[in-house]
Write an enzyme that holds these catalytic residues in place. Structure first.
Site, PDB file in Angstrom:
ATOM      1  N   TRP A  15       0.883  -1.191   0.058  1.00  0.00           N
ATOM      2  CA  TRP A  15       0.092   0.182  -0.053  1.00  0.00           C
ATOM      3  C   TRP A  15       0.811   1.412   0.109  1.00  0.00           C
ATOM      4  O   TRP A  15       1.617   1.238   0.671  1.00  0.00           O
ATOM      5  CB  TRP A  15      -0.871   0.139   1.331  1.00  0.00           C
ATOM      6  CG  TRP A  15      -2.049  -0.914   1.019  1.00  0.00           C
ATOM      7  CD1 TRP A  15      -2.227  -2.352   1.412  1.00  0.00           C
ATOM      8  CD2 TRP A  15      -3.397  -0.522   0.747  1.00  0.00           C
ATOM      9  NE1 TRP A  15      -3.371  -2.780   0.996  1.00  0.00           N
ATOM     10  CE2 TRP A  15      -4.165  -1.966   0.718  1.00  0.00           C
ATOM     11  CE3 TRP A  15      -3.914   0.743   0.361  1.00  0.00           C
ATOM     12  CZ2 TRP A  15      -5.731  -1.831   0.317  1.00  0.00           C
ATOM     13  CZ3 TRP A  15      -5.311   0.367   0.055  1.00  0.00           C
ATOM     14  CH2 TRP A  15      -5.900  -0.600  -0.020  1.00  0.00           C
ATOM     15  N   HIS A  45      -0.699  -6.274   5.590  1.00  0.00           N
ATOM     16  CA  HIS A  45      -1.672  -5.953   4.396  1.00  0.00           C
ATOM     17  C   HIS A  45      -0.652  -6.176   2.912  1.00  0.00           C
ATOM     18  O   HIS A  45      -0.900  -5.374   2.041  1.00  0.00           O
ATOM     19  CB  HIS A  45      -2.560  -4.988   4.418  1.00  0.00           C
ATOM     20  CG  HIS A  45      -3.128  -4.934   5.627  1.00  0.00           C
ATOM     21  ND1 HIS A  45      -4.415  -5.672   5.787  1.00  0.00           N
ATOM     22  CD2 HIS A  45      -2.973  -4.500   6.823  1.00  0.00           C
ATOM     23  CE1 HIS A  45      -5.040  -5.537   7.013  1.00  0.00           C
ATOM     24  NE2 HIS A  45      -3.906  -4.800   7.711  1.00  0.00           N
ATOM     25  N   HIS A  49      -3.352 -12.406   2.218  1.00  0.00           N
ATOM     26  CA  HIS A  49      -3.608 -11.975   3.782  1.00  0.00           C
ATOM     27  C   HIS A  49      -5.125 -12.064   4.260  1.00  0.00           C
ATOM     28  O   HIS A  49      -6.054 -11.823   3.213  1.00  0.00           O
ATOM     29  CB  HIS A  49      -2.879 -10.995   4.266  1.00  0.00           C
ATOM     30  CG  HIS A  49      -3.597  -9.588   3.552  1.00  0.00           C
ATOM     31  ND1 HIS A  49      -3.416  -9.023   2.459  1.00  0.00           N
ATOM     32  CD2 HIS A  49      -4.345  -8.668   4.365  1.00  0.00           C
ATOM     33  CE1 HIS A  49      -3.981  -7.917   2.319  1.00  0.00           C
ATOM     34  NE2 HIS A  49      -4.921  -7.549   3.376  1.00  0.00           N
ATOM     35  N   ASP A  51      -7.760 -10.073   6.767  1.00  0.00           N
ATOM     36  CA  ASP A  51      -8.082  -9.021   7.680  1.00  0.00           C
ATOM     37  C   ASP A  51      -8.633  -9.584   8.878  1.00  0.00           C
ATOM     38  O   ASP A  51      -9.610 -10.181   8.723  1.00  0.00           O
ATOM     39  CB  ASP A  51      -8.907  -8.001   6.999  1.00  0.00           C
ATOM     40  CG  ASP A  51      -8.304  -7.026   5.772  1.00  0.00           C
ATOM     41  OD1 ASP A  51      -7.002  -7.158   5.515  1.00  0.00           O
ATOM     42  OD2 ASP A  51      -8.973  -6.200   5.129  1.00  0.00           O
ATOM     43  N   HIS A  55      -8.754  -4.453  12.221  1.00  0.00           N
ATOM     44  CA  HIS A  55      -8.045  -3.784  10.859  1.00  0.00           C
ATOM     45  C   HIS A  55      -8.718  -2.474  10.610  1.00  0.00           C
ATOM     46  O   HIS A  55      -8.359  -1.181  10.445  1.00  0.00           O
ATOM     47  CB  HIS A  55      -7.992  -4.599   9.689  1.00  0.00           C
ATOM     48  CG  HIS A  55      -7.407  -3.758   8.435  1.00  0.00           C
ATOM     49  ND1 HIS A  55      -6.321  -3.083   8.759  1.00  0.00           N
ATOM     50  CD2 HIS A  55      -7.865  -3.587   7.254  1.00  0.00           C
ATOM     51  CE1 HIS A  55      -6.136  -2.608   7.347  1.00  0.00           C
ATOM     52  NE2 HIS A  55      -6.840  -2.933   6.615  1.00  0.00           N
ATOM     53  N   HIS A 156     -15.783  -3.235   3.686  1.00  0.00           N
ATOM     54  CA  HIS A 156     -15.077  -4.224   4.947  1.00  0.00           C
ATOM     55  C   HIS A 156     -16.327  -4.046   5.941  1.00  0.00           C
ATOM     56  O   HIS A 156     -16.457  -5.083   6.737  1.00  0.00           O
ATOM     57  CB  HIS A 156     -13.743  -3.363   5.465  1.00  0.00           C
ATOM     58  CG  HIS A 156     -12.697  -3.643   4.409  1.00  0.00           C
ATOM     59  ND1 HIS A 156     -12.305  -3.031   3.378  1.00  0.00           N
ATOM     60  CD2 HIS A 156     -11.666  -4.184   4.773  1.00  0.00           C
ATOM     61  CE1 HIS A 156     -11.290  -3.478   3.042  1.00  0.00           C
ATOM     62  NE2 HIS A 156     -10.863  -4.234   3.987  1.00  0.00           N
ATOM     63  N   GLU A 168      -7.683 -11.146   1.359  1.00  0.00           N
ATOM     64  CA  GLU A 168      -7.190 -10.604   0.283  1.00  0.00           C
ATOM     65  C   GLU A 168      -5.977 -10.818  -0.586  1.00  0.00           C
ATOM     66  O   GLU A 168      -5.142 -11.522   0.126  1.00  0.00           O
ATOM     67  CB  GLU A 168      -6.947  -8.907   0.832  1.00  0.00           C
ATOM     68  CG  GLU A 168      -8.373  -8.364   1.255  1.00  0.00           C
ATOM     69  CD  GLU A 168      -8.482  -7.075   1.810  1.00  0.00           C
ATOM     70  OE1 GLU A 168      -9.325  -6.457   1.880  1.00  0.00           O
ATOM     71  OE2 GLU A 168      -7.632  -6.985   2.668  1.00  0.00           O
TER      72      GLU A 168
HETATM   73  N1  LIG Z   1      -2.565  -1.088   4.550  1.00  0.00           N
HETATM   74  C1  LIG Z   1      -3.008   0.145   4.246  1.00  0.00           C
HETATM   75  C2  LIG Z   1      -2.160   1.212   4.306  1.00  0.00           C
HETATM   76  C3  LIG Z   1      -2.751   2.510   3.960  1.00  0.00           C
HETATM   77  C4  LIG Z   1      -4.077   2.617   3.814  1.00  0.00           C
HETATM   78  C5  LIG Z   1      -4.722   1.513   3.661  1.00  0.00           C
HETATM   79  C6  LIG Z   1      -4.305   0.411   3.946  1.00  0.00           C
HETATM   80  C7  LIG Z   1      -5.309  -0.870   3.901  1.00  0.00           C
HETATM   81  O1  LIG Z   1      -5.118  -1.936   4.162  1.00  0.00           O
HETATM   82  C8  LIG Z   1      -6.482  -0.852   3.501  1.00  0.00           C
HETATM   83  C9  LIG Z   1      -7.682  -1.540   3.338  1.00  0.00           C
HETATM   84  N2  LIG Z   1      -8.579  -1.345   4.425  1.00  0.00           N
HETATM   85  C10 LIG Z   1      -7.733  -3.261   3.267  1.00  0.00           C
HETATM   86  O2  LIG Z   1      -7.069  -3.856   3.984  1.00  0.00           O
HETATM   87  O3  LIG Z   1      -7.906  -3.504   2.301  1.00  0.00           O
HETATM   88 ZN   LIG Z   2      -8.975  -5.202   3.547  1.00  0.00          ZN
HETATM   89 ZN   LIG Z   3      -6.060  -6.235   4.149  1.00  0.00          ZN
END
Ligand SMILES: Nc1ccccc1C(=O)C[C@H](N)C(=O)O
Ligand SMILES: [Zn+2]
Ligand SMILES: [Zn+2]
Length: 206
Positions: A15, A45, A49, A51, A55, A156, A168
């Protein structure tokens, strides 16, 4: 056995702004006199992986509290590629009777070497539909079930409201749609907001 996990190695997409992946031998065989000892740094993430609800919900459960049964057992893979989002109406034509784990092949993360700029995401009405079908685990081949720039994370939260768990970053391009046995067990991380998993599919035997 079909490996549906993304490789974890230096340079693996993360990310934007998140912790980069690193593995290094922190104590070499020469230094220790007996063994190579590795050190791992990564955002949870990264790659393939799960969640945990913590998270996206401060009061949500941590990885250690998750029911392991979710992550091992029959799963159906369906091809939903070519859509910008997936809602209840997109899945209406699929037979999902008796399915408890559903893996969606969106094929929307086209270059695995770079973090995607846009992905197929799940619409807010999908959670109720999945719940009605009896689905308890949803898996996607993209880094998120929500749009990448989403802050409210409607998918989510919507899935969580129906106690549907999230997997994911799967690699599904080489998988034919159908029924399999899924194994994608999280690590016994007591405090964590998620966990890397080694996800595999085995031929389904009823
Ligand atoms: N790791 C991140 C870093 C920065 C911003 C978002 C995320 C996410 O993991 C977003 C999302 N909630 C996700 O699990 O799909
Ligand atoms: Zn997620
Ligand atoms: Zn995730």
């Amino acid at each position: 056995m079909i490996d549906i996990s993304r490789r974890l190695e230096k340079g693996v997409p993360t990310w934007p702004g998140d912790t980069a992946f690193s593995y290094e031998v922190s104590w070499s065989k020469e230094q220790s006199g007996s063994v190579n000892v590795g050190k791992l740094t990564m955002s949870i993430h990264t790659g393939t992986h799960i969640d945990s609800p913590f998270h996206f919900d401060n009061n949500g459960c941590k990885v250690m509290d998750l029911d392991l049964q979710l992550y091992i057992g029959p799963a159906r893979v369906i091809d939903v590629s070519g859509r910008s989002s997936i809602g209840a109406e997109d899945l209406a034509a699929y037979d999902l009777d008796g399915v408890t784990r559903l893996l969606l092949c969106t094929s929307s993360w086209s270059n695995p070497d770079v973090f995607p700029s846009e992905i197929t995401y799940l619409k807010a009405d999908l959670a109720a539909f999945l719940n009605k079908k009896g689905i308890r685990l949803i898996g996607v081949d993209v880094p998120s079930v929500d749009p990448l720039d989403s802050k409210e994370l409607a998918a989510h939260h919507g899935l969580h409201a129906y106690d549907i768990h999230i997997l994911e970053g799967l690699a599904l391009d080489h998988v034919n749609p159908g029924d399999y046995e899924l194994i994608a067990l999280p690590l016994p991380l007591a405090e964590a907001d998620g966990s890397p998993v080694r996800a595999v599919l085995r031929p389904y035997t009823a």
